[in-house]
Design a protein around this motif. Structure first.
Motif, mmCIF file in Angstrom:
data_model
loop_
_atom_site.group_PDB
_atom_site.id
_atom_site.type_symbol
_atom_site.label_atom_id
_atom_site.label_comp_id
_atom_site.label_asym_id
_atom_site.label_seq_id
_atom_site.Cartn_x
_atom_site.Cartn_y
_atom_site.Cartn_z
ATOM 1 N N THR A 92 -12.212 -0.097 -14.216
ATOM 2 C CA THR A 92 -11.340 -0.795 -13.267
ATOM 3 C C THR A 92 -10.930 0.140 -12.140
ATOM 4 N N ASP A 93 -10.481 1.338 -12.503
ATOM 5 C CA ASP A 93 -10.069 2.311 -11.489
ATOM 6 C C ASP A 93 -11.271 2.861 -10.727
ATOM 7 N N ARG A 96 -12.451 0.550 -7.976
ATOM 8 C CA ARG A 96 -11.542 0.580 -6.827
ATOM 9 C C ARG A 96 -11.808 1.800 -5.959
#
Length: 326
Positions: A92-93, A96
């Motif tokens: 998820t990170d 990004r």
């Protein structure tokens, strides 16, 4: 009540107000000069975050080594669930930060990157994690076999700067190859900050790689390192000159760092520059300065130091002092 001197919420001392105002003005002027000279430069507001990527690498480490780096203490049947949760958080990170990098590059182009591209890069990276684990295992095993001071493979993975640096590099190398060079470079610099070992994410490194001690090791972008290679502290695998300063052919500009064969040992302080090839099983001694190829099974060392008796030592000092005075 007197404010604590380190309390950032406290008002500044009256004597500092004028200094702060002047510093703010000077900094604004410096920023304006920089931006005026670089009109149209990329906006770095969305540049990938070092802090976020540090968390990504820590979380990936926990997924790759759930019990040693992730501190998982549950049952074996629960281990996959723990790993999955860590990977979800890491990806998820990571997506990004990859999107931030792609947006940074996009500022010079009217074309927008595919919105699925960050997810695609993260997904392809995920497919490399098993191989990353196997390679780092081989690095740790090489360190255990090569260092008689090592008490366990766990000690190496948790404590040895060389093992930490290679874990970071194996992650960064895959991301660099998949099209996220800034994200990869930030990860490599996090390793450098932590260990003093500077490995460009573009460098290709085979299995069983062992950096003993490690501080000051530098490995350039186009270096190729074979299997079961051992380096000691302050070894440099660098280029002959900065790109653009000297006239070189295209191949020399692109392939500008050494090729190191299998089972090579390079001792402390050696500097190897340019696209030279070190043959398999060669040994490079400490503090050697090397600009040419080395054949397989060769040993390259500095001339041995000469020990002088007391009388010869006094005579040598007299000659040196006399030479300096001249």
């Amino acid at each position: 009540m007197t404010a604590h001197p380190l309390d950032e919420t406290a008002p500044p001392p009256r004597s500092a107000t004028a200094t702060i105002g002047s510093a703010v003005d000077d900094l604004r002027s410096a920023r304006d000069d920089w931006r005026r000279d670089r009109a149209g430069a990329r906006d770095t507001a969305s540049f990938p975050s070092r802090w976020a990527l540090a968390n990504v690498v820590e979380t990936l480490g926990a997924a790759i080594y759930p019990r040693r780096l992730g501190r998982f203490i549950g049952k074996a049947t629960e281990e996959d669930g723990f790993v999955a949760a860590k990977l979800i958080a890491a990806f998820t990170d990571l997506e990004r930060e990859i999107a931030a990098e792609l947006g940074y590059w996009q500022q010079e182009s009217s074309d927008r990157f595919d919105t699925d591209q960050p997810g695609t890069i993260a997904r392809l990276f995920g497919a490399t994690l098993g191989e990353i684990r196997r390679l780092v295992d081989s690095d740790v095993e090489a360190a255990f076999l090569g260092d008689p001071a090592a008490r366990s493979v766990d000690e190496i993975l948790l404590c040895y700067p060389g093992a930490i640096a290679t874990l970071y590099h194996r992650i960064a190398h895959e991301l660099d190859a998949l099209g996220a060079p800034i994200v990869a470079r930030i990860i490599s610099e996090l390793a450098n900050e932590r260990t003093g070992i500077d490995i460009h994410p573009g460098a290709t490194i085979g299995e069983g790689f062992f950096i003993d001690h490690g501080t000051g090791v530098v490995i350039g972008e186009t270096a190729i390192i074979g299997r079961r290679v051992r380096l000691y502290q302050h070894v440099t695998l660098g280029a002959r000159s900065p790109l653009g300063i000297a006239c070189h052919a295209v191949t020399t500009r692109l392939a500008r760092h050494p090729i190191v064969g299998d089972d090579v040992v390079i001792y402390a302080g050696a500097t190897i520059l340019g696209r030279v090839t070190i043959g398999d099983r060669a040994t490079i001694g400490g503090n050697v300065w090397l600009l040419s190829d080395v054949a397989a099974d060769s040993v390259v060392v500095q001339p041995e130091a000469v020990r002088l008796d007391a009388a010869a030592g006094v005579a040598l000092r007299h000659v040196l002092v006399h030479a300096v005075e001249r």
